[in-house]
Design an enzyme around this catalytic site. Structure first.
Site, PDB file in Angstrom:
ATOM      1  N   TRP A  62       0.867  -1.192   0.020  1.00  0.00           N
ATOM      2  CA  TRP A  62      -0.107  -0.179   0.115  1.00  0.00           C
ATOM      3  C   TRP A  62       0.961   1.306  -0.002  1.00  0.00           C
ATOM      4  O   TRP A  62       0.581   2.153  -0.892  1.00  0.00           O
ATOM      5  CB  TRP A  62      -0.826   0.107   1.285  1.00  0.00           C
ATOM      6  CG  TRP A  62      -2.092   0.950   1.033  1.00  0.00           C
ATOM      7  CD1 TRP A  62      -2.958   0.849   0.595  1.00  0.00           C
ATOM      8  CD2 TRP A  62      -1.937   2.427   1.416  1.00  0.00           C
ATOM      9  NE1 TRP A  62      -3.941   1.985   0.437  1.00  0.00           N
ATOM     10  CE2 TRP A  62      -2.890   3.089   1.219  1.00  0.00           C
ATOM     11  CE3 TRP A  62      -0.906   3.293   2.073  1.00  0.00           C
ATOM     12  CZ2 TRP A  62      -3.305   4.376   1.272  1.00  0.00           C
ATOM     13  CZ3 TRP A  62      -1.279   4.504   2.309  1.00  0.00           C
ATOM     14  CH2 TRP A  62      -2.292   5.110   1.947  1.00  0.00           C
ATOM     15  N   ASP A  88       4.673  -7.459  -0.211  1.00  0.00           N
ATOM     16  CA  ASP A  88       3.308  -7.548   0.091  1.00  0.00           C
ATOM     17  C   ASP A  88       2.202  -6.844  -0.569  1.00  0.00           C
ATOM     18  O   ASP A  88       2.827  -5.578  -1.251  1.00  0.00           O
ATOM     19  CB  ASP A  88       3.252  -7.064   1.670  1.00  0.00           C
ATOM     20  CG  ASP A  88       1.969  -6.525   2.048  1.00  0.00           C
ATOM     21  OD1 ASP A  88       1.121  -7.252   2.978  1.00  0.00           O
ATOM     22  OD2 ASP A  88       1.458  -5.450   1.761  1.00  0.00           O
ATOM     23  N   TYR A  93      -5.607  -2.548  -2.945  1.00  0.00           N
ATOM     24  CA  TYR A  93      -4.863  -1.350  -2.415  1.00  0.00           C
ATOM     25  C   TYR A  93      -4.833  -0.461  -3.673  1.00  0.00           C
ATOM     26  O   TYR A  93      -4.583  -0.851  -5.068  1.00  0.00           O
ATOM     27  CB  TYR A  93      -3.433  -1.754  -2.302  1.00  0.00           C
ATOM     28  CG  TYR A  93      -3.269  -2.699  -1.022  1.00  0.00           C
ATOM     29  CD1 TYR A  93      -4.426  -2.472   0.138  1.00  0.00           C
ATOM     30  CD2 TYR A  93      -2.063  -3.201  -0.595  1.00  0.00           C
ATOM     31  CE1 TYR A  93      -3.955  -3.006   1.428  1.00  0.00           C
ATOM     32  CE2 TYR A  93      -1.680  -3.635   0.687  1.00  0.00           C
ATOM     33  CZ  TYR A  93      -2.865  -3.935   1.666  1.00  0.00           C
ATOM     34  OH  TYR A  93      -2.475  -4.436   2.732  1.00  0.00           O
ATOM     35  N   HIS A 151      -7.937 -11.322   2.812  1.00  0.00           N
ATOM     36  CA  HIS A 151      -7.684  -9.902   3.420  1.00  0.00           C
ATOM     37  C   HIS A 151      -8.825  -9.568   4.625  1.00  0.00           C
ATOM     38  O   HIS A 151      -9.965  -9.999   4.466  1.00  0.00           O
ATOM     39  CB  HIS A 151      -7.733  -9.114   2.339  1.00  0.00           C
ATOM     40  CG  HIS A 151      -7.123  -7.754   2.711  1.00  0.00           C
ATOM     41  ND1 HIS A 151      -6.196  -7.660   3.752  1.00  0.00           N
ATOM     42  CD2 HIS A 151      -7.384  -6.566   2.268  1.00  0.00           C
ATOM     43  CE1 HIS A 151      -5.897  -6.354   3.684  1.00  0.00           C
ATOM     44  NE2 HIS A 151      -6.467  -5.592   2.862  1.00  0.00           N
TER      45      HIS A 151
END
Length: 297
Positions: A62, A88, A93, A151
């Site tokens: 992110w 990651d 995002y 998530h």
């Protein structure tokens, strides 16, 4: 420390023990036994029982995509050159832009083969999960993910829904097809929801959760969830070590000490939110010179 306990700590670190419990929660011998040096100078630790070893700090998808694309790609290249191999990301995002930018960064110079690539499924049902996987693979310009995580298990119904609605079925099919190597889940609101997910009859590989100095004092993930993950040989992926920058700004604990605290716990890697070369080099420095905090510290 007795030789028996030292052996127990080492076995837990590689995901083979079943009973280390809280003994290794803040034990420098445990941490040092679990990790090994790499040619680039960034220590690596076992990712639970997967057989993989990952850099103790990782790139957060992110944050790295919140800056100009050219700068983002340059930082990712520098991170790889510096020895960071855990990357990651998540399907949602920046509305998919984070995966697209990371895909561009990994598409050249054989860099995709140098990283352990993780992204996250933001759906719960079978068809939606498969659609998210196809989107992620396309954006990341790869034919497989090293790790795919459900998530934000942030609500009471989530642990049941990923099974009842078919998300786990989709993940298993993707693994069988070679599109996904390992499967995990994430959450950052209530450790009870993650414990419920962990208790399901499924061989989870990873759990991603907040790990920071404040978490220890209130409904703590590190006290209530980390020992159970260790007991099961499930890798812990830490995140939010700075609480979005709030801990250094409002509590006065330096970013370096926040990172070092998190890395002194029995986690496999710590995802770091990096948006500048200064931040990257700071985190590389913490990792290269890492020594676990003593219990007194």
């Amino acid at each position: 420390m007795s030789e028996l306990n030292r052996r127990d700590f080492l076995q837990a670190a590689v995901g083979l023990a079943a009973g280390a419990g809280t003994m290794g929660l803040m034990d420098p011998d445990w941490v040092l036994a679990a990790q090994e040096e790499s040619p680039a100078g960034i220590p690596r630790r076992p990712l639970g029982k997967t057989g993989e070893k990952v850099s103790i700090v990782g790139i957060g998808g992110w944050h790295i995509a919140s800056i100009e694309e050219r700068d983002s790609i340059a930082l990712m290249h520098e991170a790889i050159d510096g020895g960071i191999n855990f990357f990651d990301n998540a399907w949602d995002y920046h509305d998919g832009r984070a995966e697209e930018v990371m895909g561009k960064a990994l598409a050249t110079g054989g860099r995709r083969q140098k990283v352990f690539l993780m992204t996250k499924d933001c759906n719960r049902d079978y068809q939606g999960s498969l659609a998210h996987l196809d989107d992620s693979l396309r954006r990341l310009r790869t034919d497989h993910l090293d790790l795919w995580q459900f998530h934000e298990i942030n609500y009471p119904q989530d642990p049941d829904w990923i099974f009842e609605q078919g998300g786990v079925k989709a993940a298993l099919e993707a693994k069988k097809a070679g599109k996904v190597r390992f499967i995990g889940f994430t959450g950052h609101k209530d450790f009870d929801f993650l414990l419920k997910t962990l208790s399901k009859p499924f061989p989870w590989d990873t759990v991603q959760m907040p790990i920071n100095v404040l978490d220890a004092h209130y409904r703590s993930f590190q006290k209530n969830l980390v020992p159970e993950c260790t007991r099961r040989g499930v890798a812990v992926i830490g995140m939010k070590a700075l609480a979005g920058g709030a801990i250094p700004k409002e509590v006065g604990v330096s970013a370096a000490d926040c990172r070092r605290y998190a890395l002194s716990l029995p986690i496999s890697t710590l995802v770091c939110g990096i948006t500048s070369r200064e931040e990257l080099r700071q985190d590389l420095g913490v990792a290269r010179g890492f020594r676990p905090m003593s219990p007194e510290e």
